[in-house]
Scaffold this motif. Structure first.
Motif, PDB file in Angstrom:
ATOM      1  N   VAL A   1       0.847  -1.187   0.000  1.00  0.00           N
ATOM      2  CA  VAL A   1       0.000   0.000   0.000  1.00  0.00           C
ATOM      3  C   VAL A   1       0.889   1.245   0.000  1.00  0.00           C
ATOM      4  O   VAL A   1       2.025   1.206   0.465  1.00  0.00           O
ATOM      5  CB  VAL A   1      -0.956   0.029   1.215  1.00  0.00           C
ATOM      6  N   GLU A   2       0.355   2.313  -0.512  1.00  0.00           N
ATOM      7  CA  GLU A   2       1.077   3.584  -0.507  1.00  0.00           C
ATOM      8  C   GLU A   2       0.734   4.341   0.768  1.00  0.00           C
ATOM      9  O   GLU A   2      -0.312   4.122   1.370  1.00  0.00           O
ATOM     10  CB  GLU A   2       0.698   4.409  -1.732  1.00  0.00           C
ATOM     11  N   GLY A   3       1.632   5.238   1.176  1.00  0.00           N
ATOM     12  CA  GLY A   3       1.332   6.086   2.322  1.00  0.00           C
ATOM     13  C   GLY A   3       2.312   5.969   3.463  1.00  0.00           C
ATOM     14  O   GLY A   3       2.080   6.540   4.521  1.00  0.00           O
ATOM     15  N   GLY A   4       3.388   5.201   3.276  1.00  0.00           N
ATOM     16  CA  GLY A   4       4.428   5.151   4.296  1.00  0.00           C
ATOM     17  C   GLY A   4       4.147   4.161   5.412  1.00  0.00           C
ATOM     18  O   GLY A   4       3.263   3.311   5.321  1.00  0.00           O
ATOM     19  N   ILE A   5       4.891   4.310   6.490  1.00  0.00           N
ATOM     20  CA  ILE A   5       4.885   3.343   7.585  1.00  0.00           C
ATOM     21  C   ILE A   5       3.507   3.167   8.201  1.00  0.00           C
ATOM     22  O   ILE A   5       3.092   2.047   8.512  1.00  0.00           O
ATOM     23  CB  ILE A   5       5.945   3.701   8.671  1.00  0.00           C
ATOM     24  N   GLU A   6       2.765   4.238   8.405  1.00  0.00           N
ATOM     25  CA  GLU A   6       1.454   4.105   9.048  1.00  0.00           C
ATOM     26  C   GLU A   6       0.488   3.318   8.168  1.00  0.00           C
ATOM     27  O   GLU A   6      -0.236   2.443   8.664  1.00  0.00           O
ATOM     28  CB  GLU A   6       0.895   5.477   9.416  1.00  0.00           C
ATOM     29  N   ALA A   7       0.466   3.601   6.875  1.00  0.00           N
ATOM     30  CA  ALA A   7      -0.418   2.868   5.964  1.00  0.00           C
ATOM     31  C   ALA A   7       0.001   1.404   5.876  1.00  0.00           C
ATOM     32  O   ALA A   7      -0.846   0.507   5.901  1.00  0.00           O
ATOM     33  CB  ALA A   7      -0.402   3.517   4.581  1.00  0.00           C
ATOM     34  N   GLU A   8       1.308   1.150   5.796  1.00  0.00           N
ATOM     35  CA  GLU A   8       1.788  -0.231   5.747  1.00  0.00           C
ATOM     36  C   GLU A   8       1.473  -0.968   7.047  1.00  0.00           C
ATOM     37  O   GLU A   8       1.084  -2.141   7.026  1.00  0.00           O
ATOM     38  CB  GLU A   8       3.292  -0.284   5.487  1.00  0.00           C
ATOM     39  N   ALA A   9       1.634  -0.281   8.170  1.00  0.00           N
ATOM     40  CA  ALA A   9       1.356  -0.907   9.464  1.00  0.00           C
ATOM     41  C   ALA A   9      -0.130  -1.267   9.567  1.00  0.00           C
ATOM     42  O   ALA A   9      -0.485  -2.379   9.985  1.00  0.00           O
ATOM     43  CB  ALA A   9       1.754   0.020  10.604  1.00  0.00           C
TER      44      ALA A   9
ATOM     45  N   ALA B   1      13.609   3.841  13.683  1.00  0.00           N
ATOM     46  CA  ALA B   1      13.063   5.178  13.932  1.00  0.00           C
ATOM     47  C   ALA B   1      11.552   5.200  13.691  1.00  0.00           C
ATOM     48  O   ALA B   1      10.860   6.113  14.162  1.00  0.00           O
ATOM     49  CB  ALA B   1      13.767   6.212  13.051  1.00  0.00           C
ATOM     50  N   ASP B   2      11.027   4.202  12.972  1.00  0.00           N
ATOM     51  CA  ASP B   2       9.587   4.107  12.715  1.00  0.00           C
ATOM     52  C   ASP B   2       8.825   3.472  13.870  1.00  0.00           C
ATOM     53  O   ASP B   2       7.601   3.317  13.801  1.00  0.00           O
ATOM     54  CB  ASP B   2       9.327   3.279  11.447  1.00  0.00           C
ATOM     55  N   TRP B   3       9.528   3.091  14.948  1.00  0.00           N
ATOM     56  CA  TRP B   3       8.894   2.408  16.074  1.00  0.00           C
ATOM     57  C   TRP B   3       7.688   3.175  16.631  1.00  0.00           C
ATOM     58  O   TRP B   3       6.621   2.592  16.798  1.00  0.00           O
ATOM     59  CB  TRP B   3       9.921   2.117  17.163  1.00  0.00           C
ATOM     60  N   PRO B   4       7.806   4.476  16.924  1.00  0.00           N
ATOM     61  CA  PRO B   4       6.640   5.190  17.480  1.00  0.00           C
ATOM     62  C   PRO B   4       5.432   5.182  16.535  1.00  0.00           C
ATOM     63  O   PRO B   4       4.299   4.985  16.979  1.00  0.00           O
ATOM     64  CB  PRO B   4       7.156   6.616  17.715  1.00  0.00           C
ATOM     65  N   ALA B   5       5.656   5.367  15.245  1.00  0.00           N
ATOM     66  CA  ALA B   5       4.554   5.372  14.284  1.00  0.00           C
ATOM     67  C   ALA B   5       3.917   3.981  14.202  1.00  0.00           C
ATOM     68  O   ALA B   5       2.688   3.855  14.168  1.00  0.00           O
ATOM     69  CB  ALA B   5       5.039   5.818  12.910  1.00  0.00           C
ATOM     70  N   PHE B   6       4.737   2.943  14.174  1.00  0.00           N
ATOM     71  CA  PHE B   6       4.190   1.592  14.156  1.00  0.00           C
ATOM     72  C   PHE B   6       3.394   1.321  15.428  1.00  0.00           C
ATOM     73  O   PHE B   6       2.283   0.794  15.381  1.00  0.00           O
ATOM     74  CB  PHE B   6       5.288   0.527  13.999  1.00  0.00           C
ATOM     75  N   ASN B   7       3.975   1.669  16.556  1.00  0.00           N
ATOM     76  CA  ASN B   7       3.345   1.378  17.844  1.00  0.00           C
ATOM     77  C   ASN B   7       1.978   2.054  17.969  1.00  0.00           C
ATOM     78  O   ASN B   7       1.045   1.486  18.541  1.00  0.00           O
ATOM     79  CB  ASN B   7       4.267   1.811  18.987  1.00  0.00           C
ATOM     80  N   ALA B   8       1.847   3.259  17.412  1.00  0.00           N
ATOM     81  CA  ALA B   8       0.563   3.970  17.457  1.00  0.00           C
ATOM     82  C   ALA B   8      -0.514   3.177  16.719  1.00  0.00           C
ATOM     83  O   ALA B   8      -1.654   3.076  17.186  1.00  0.00           O
ATOM     84  CB  ALA B   8       0.713   5.362  16.854  1.00  0.00           C
ATOM     85  N   VAL B   9      -0.163   2.569  15.592  1.00  0.00           N
ATOM     86  CA  VAL B   9      -1.122   1.759  14.843  1.00  0.00           C
ATOM     87  C   VAL B   9      -1.363   0.435  15.563  1.00  0.00           C
ATOM     88  O   VAL B   9      -2.506   0.003  15.726  1.00  0.00           O
ATOM     89  CB  VAL B   9      -0.625   1.517  13.397  1.00  0.00           C
ATOM     90  N   TYR B  10      -0.304  -0.211  15.993  1.00  0.00           N
ATOM     91  CA  TYR B  10      -0.386  -1.517  16.674  1.00  0.00           C
ATOM     92  C   TYR B  10      -1.361  -1.484  17.843  1.00  0.00           C
ATOM     93  O   TYR B  10      -2.186  -2.377  18.005  1.00  0.00           O
ATOM     94  CB  TYR B  10       1.023  -1.895  17.139  1.00  0.00           C
ATOM     95  N   THR B  11      -1.294  -0.430  18.633  1.00  0.00           N
ATOM     96  CA  THR B  11      -2.144  -0.357  19.829  1.00  0.00           C
ATOM     97  C   THR B  11      -3.624  -0.119  19.491  1.00  0.00           C
ATOM     98  O   THR B  11      -4.472  -0.242  20.366  1.00  0.00           O
ATOM     99  CB  THR B  11      -1.645   0.709  20.818  1.00  0.00           C
ATOM    100  N   GLU B  12      -3.939   0.197  18.248  1.00  0.00           N
ATOM    101  CA  GLU B  12      -5.333   0.283  17.825  1.00  0.00           C
ATOM    102  C   GLU B  12      -5.969  -1.100  17.687  1.00  0.00           C
ATOM    103  O   GLU B  12      -7.186  -1.233  17.685  1.00  0.00           O
ATOM    104  CB  GLU B  12      -5.446   1.002  16.479  1.00  0.00           C
ATOM    105  N   TYR B  13      -5.147  -2.137  17.567  1.00  0.00           N
ATOM    106  CA  TYR B  13      -5.633  -3.487  17.304  1.00  0.00           C
ATOM    107  C   TYR B  13      -5.653  -4.380  18.547  1.00  0.00           C
ATOM    108  O   TYR B  13      -6.272  -5.441  18.523  1.00  0.00           O
ATOM    109  CB  TYR B  13      -4.783  -4.150  16.210  1.00  0.00           C
ATOM    110  N   PHE B  14      -4.973  -3.970  19.592  1.00  0.00           N
ATOM    111  CA  PHE B  14      -4.890  -4.767  20.813  1.00  0.00           C
ATOM    112  C   PHE B  14      -5.330  -3.945  22.011  1.00  0.00           C
ATOM    113  O   PHE B  14      -5.211  -2.719  22.007  1.00  0.00           O
ATOM    114  CB  PHE B  14      -3.447  -5.243  21.067  1.00  0.00           C
ATOM    115  N   GLU B  15      -5.819  -4.648  23.021  1.00  0.00           N
ATOM    116  CA  GLU B  15      -6.149  -4.016  24.299  1.00  0.00           C
ATOM    117  C   GLU B  15      -5.295  -4.655  25.386  1.00  0.00           C
ATOM    118  O   GLU B  15      -4.860  -5.797  25.245  1.00  0.00           O
ATOM    119  CB  GLU B  15      -7.629  -4.233  24.624  1.00  0.00           C
ATOM    120  N   ALA B  16      -5.090  -3.926  26.462  1.00  0.00           N
ATOM    121  CA  ALA B  16      -4.344  -4.478  27.600  1.00  0.00           C
ATOM    122  C   ALA B  16      -5.149  -5.622  28.213  1.00  0.00           C
ATOM    123  O   ALA B  16      -6.383  -5.558  28.224  1.00  0.00           O
ATOM    124  CB  ALA B  16      -4.084  -3.387  28.634  1.00  0.00           C
ATOM    125  N   PRO B  17      -4.527  -6.662  28.655  1.00  0.00           N
ATOM    126  CA  PRO B  17      -3.079  -6.881  28.623  1.00  0.00           C
ATOM    127  C   PRO B  17      -2.635  -7.256  27.209  1.00  0.00           C
ATOM    128  O   PRO B  17      -3.259  -8.091  26.549  1.00  0.00           O
ATOM    129  CB  PRO B  17      -2.868  -8.033  29.595  1.00  0.00           C
TER     130      PRO B  17
END
Length: 140
Positions: A57-65, A97-113
């Motif tokens: 997909v186009e749009g960089g790390i957030e779109a790919e994540a 360096a893309d860790w924060p951007a990936f993590n922001a998307v990742y946490t949309e898909y999981f809940e604690a714990p």
């Protein structure tokens, strides 16, 4: 003294089930999207390709994540599982360096714990992708 117990070769074998979302049918790729054995479902690494294609997909790390996580969700669904069943993820990033951007998307898909997770930088990810994520889920 340590005892040695010899068991027949099939003593530890479990029924193995293969799961596919259908997104990669006809692509002739040398892997199965998910393999289930012993109550665990091992998902192959996913990247941010559009379903049914080998095009990122186009749009960089957030779109790919986001596409990567959606692809994981489709594989989980094919195995009658959800993100709540995931117990471990491994994340590979082409640039840490893309860790924060990936993590922001990742946490949309999981809940604690959250699932256990590890991450590392990797060079030369499939199709020139920015990331790859593989998961292990547990059958409830």
């Amino acid at each position: 003294m340590i005892g040695l117990c010899l068991l027949p070769a099939n003593a530890y074998s479990a029924d193995v089930v293969y799961h596919s979302s259908g997104a990669f049918e006809g692509q002739n790729l040398p892997f199965t999207e998910a393999v289930e054995a012993g109550g665990l479902v091992f998902l192959s690494g996913q990247i941010g390709v559009k379903p049914g294609t080998l095009t990122l997909v186009e749009g960089g790390i957030e779109a790919e994540a986001r596409q990567t996580m959606d692809n994981i969700g489709a594989t989980l669904k094919a195995a009658d599982l959800t993100f709540a069943d995931v117990i471990k993820c491994t994340v590979m990033l082409s640039d840490m360096a893309d860790w924060p951007a990936f993590n922001a998307v990742y946490t949309e898909y999981f809940e604690a714990p959250y699932p256990a997770r590890s991450a590392f930088g990797a060079n030369g990810l499939a199709l020139g992708g920015s990331l790859e994520v593989e998961c292990i889920a547990s059958r409830p």
